[in-house]
Design an enzyme around this catalytic site. Sequence first.
Site, PDB file in Angstrom:
ATOM      1  N   LYS A  14       0.839  -1.219   0.000  1.00  0.00           N
ATOM      2  CA  LYS A  14       0.000   0.000   0.000  1.00  0.00           C
ATOM      3  C   LYS A  14       0.861   1.251   0.000  1.00  0.00           C
ATOM      4  O   LYS A  14       0.598   2.202  -0.724  1.00  0.00           O
ATOM      5  CB  LYS A  14      -0.886   0.062   1.256  1.00  0.00           C
ATOM      6  CG  LYS A  14      -1.917  -1.008   1.373  1.00  0.00           C
ATOM      7  CD  LYS A  14      -2.699  -0.854   2.691  1.00  0.00           C
ATOM      8  CE  LYS A  14      -2.038  -1.488   3.872  1.00  0.00           C
ATOM      9  NZ  LYS A  14      -1.424  -0.749   4.881  1.00  0.00           N
ATOM     10  N   ARG A  89      -9.894  -0.738   8.676  1.00  0.00           N
ATOM     11  CA  ARG A  89      -9.323  -2.056   8.919  1.00  0.00           C
ATOM     12  C   ARG A  89     -10.306  -2.974   9.634  1.00  0.00           C
ATOM     13  O   ARG A  89      -9.984  -4.127   9.902  1.00  0.00           O
ATOM     14  CB  ARG A  89      -8.067  -1.912   9.775  1.00  0.00           C
ATOM     15  CG  ARG A  89      -6.769  -2.140   8.997  1.00  0.00           C
ATOM     16  CD  ARG A  89      -5.599  -2.051   9.947  1.00  0.00           C
ATOM     17  NE  ARG A  89      -4.413  -2.654   9.422  1.00  0.00           N
ATOM     18  CZ  ARG A  89      -3.407  -1.973   8.876  1.00  0.00           C
ATOM     19  NH1 ARG A  89      -3.474  -0.669   8.738  1.00  0.00           N
ATOM     20  NH2 ARG A  89      -2.334  -2.608   8.447  1.00  0.00           N
ATOM     21  N   ARG A 128      11.592  -5.811   4.622  1.00  0.00           N
ATOM     22  CA  ARG A 128      11.334  -4.367   4.540  1.00  0.00           C
ATOM     23  C   ARG A 128      12.236  -3.548   5.458  1.00  0.00           C
ATOM     24  O   ARG A 128      12.441  -3.898   6.614  1.00  0.00           O
ATOM     25  CB  ARG A 128       9.866  -4.115   4.882  1.00  0.00           C
ATOM     26  CG  ARG A 128       9.514  -2.643   5.031  1.00  0.00           C
ATOM     27  CD  ARG A 128       8.047  -2.387   4.849  1.00  0.00           C
ATOM     28  NE  ARG A 128       7.211  -3.034   5.850  1.00  0.00           N
ATOM     29  CZ  ARG A 128       5.880  -2.994   5.811  1.00  0.00           C
ATOM     30  NH1 ARG A 128       5.250  -2.359   4.828  1.00  0.00           N
ATOM     31  NH2 ARG A 128       5.172  -3.596   6.748  1.00  0.00           N
ATOM     32  N   ARG A 163      11.117  -1.991  10.981  1.00  0.00           N
ATOM     33  CA  ARG A 163       9.979  -1.777  11.878  1.00  0.00           C
ATOM     34  C   ARG A 163       9.922  -2.891  12.911  1.00  0.00           C
ATOM     35  O   ARG A 163      10.196  -4.043  12.589  1.00  0.00           O
ATOM     36  CB  ARG A 163       8.674  -1.773  11.060  1.00  0.00           C
ATOM     37  CG  ARG A 163       8.315  -0.414  10.543  1.00  0.00           C
ATOM     38  CD  ARG A 163       7.172  -0.446   9.555  1.00  0.00           C
ATOM     39  NE  ARG A 163       6.023  -1.239   9.969  1.00  0.00           N
ATOM     40  CZ  ARG A 163       4.909  -1.324   9.250  1.00  0.00           C
ATOM     41  NH1 ARG A 163       4.791  -0.641   8.121  1.00  0.00           N
ATOM     42  NH2 ARG A 163       3.910  -2.061   9.661  1.00  0.00           N
ATOM     43  N   ARG A 174      -0.063 -10.430  12.704  1.00  0.00           N
ATOM     44  CA  ARG A 174      -0.704  -9.354  11.940  1.00  0.00           C
ATOM     45  C   ARG A 174      -1.564  -9.927  10.820  1.00  0.00           C
ATOM     46  O   ARG A 174      -2.647  -9.426  10.527  1.00  0.00           O
ATOM     47  CB  ARG A 174       0.347  -8.420  11.338  1.00  0.00           C
ATOM     48  CG  ARG A 174       0.920  -7.464  12.353  1.00  0.00           C
ATOM     49  CD  ARG A 174       2.238  -6.899  11.886  1.00  0.00           C
ATOM     50  NE  ARG A 174       2.125  -6.080  10.707  1.00  0.00           N
ATOM     51  CZ  ARG A 174       3.147  -5.828   9.879  1.00  0.00           C
ATOM     52  NH1 ARG A 174       4.333  -6.337  10.112  1.00  0.00           N
ATOM     53  NH2 ARG A 174       2.973  -5.061   8.835  1.00  0.00           N
TER      54      ARG A 174
END
Length: 228
Positions: A14, A89, A128, A163, A174
């Site tokens: 996203k 969400r 990431r 992160r 998640r």
Amino acid sequence: MKNVIFIAPPAAGKGTISDYLVKNFNYVHLSTGDMLRSEVASGSLLGKEIDALISKGSLVSDELIIKLVESKLKNELFGKLFILDGFPRTLPQAEKLDEMLISMGVTNNVVIYLDVTLEEATKRAVGRIVCPKCSRSYNVYYKEASPLIEGICDDCGVALEKRSDDTEETFKKRYQTYLDSTSPIINYYKQKGILESINVMRTQNEVAKDILSVINDENVSVKRRKSD
Ligand code: ADP
């Protein structure tokens, strides 16, 4: 062009697609994840509570996130072309968003579902690294998503960070949270007839082409066809 609302599993891309839209078009980007992380970085009491939830792969409360988004929507996004990245969400968030958009008279919206497998999303999360200054994200597993200089943001020149919720273990949680709380929204928007699904397991150029075809409203595509 249409306002964009992204629905996607975690780490689907996203943020990367949002960066592309901001750089190339007139979009204003609202990322609830970035908003929450900046509250965490501020060291406030609220930030500490948010951090505890994010780090274990849970969602923050509907009440809190709705309050934050409502204020941004009304004060900063109103009258602009915007991207909602990370909101809604949950079903109550989606219902509240409808209510807010209707009350603001904002009707030109498209909900884009980013389709990605669990295996691919896991790789995107675990590889990431993000810029703490501009939030741009990179991925150590993909050449096209790597920074020019290892570990350094191309745009800001600062050191990239990982992160806290991008470990394999937290990612599993998640993803489960996504299946339990977020995936029901897909049907909600399907029934409203405003859901577009895009397979994001292709090159960035291919994905960008599909995104453009769904964000252009009819007038723009008619103009484009005439000038082709
Ligand atoms: P990603 O797309 O990689 O999952 P985000 O940056 O969008 O990550 O969100 C990070 C975390 O912030 C989420 O896992 C969740 O804990 C919290 N969060 C973000 N948006 C919301 C929301 N709309 N409602 C509740 N929690 C949220």
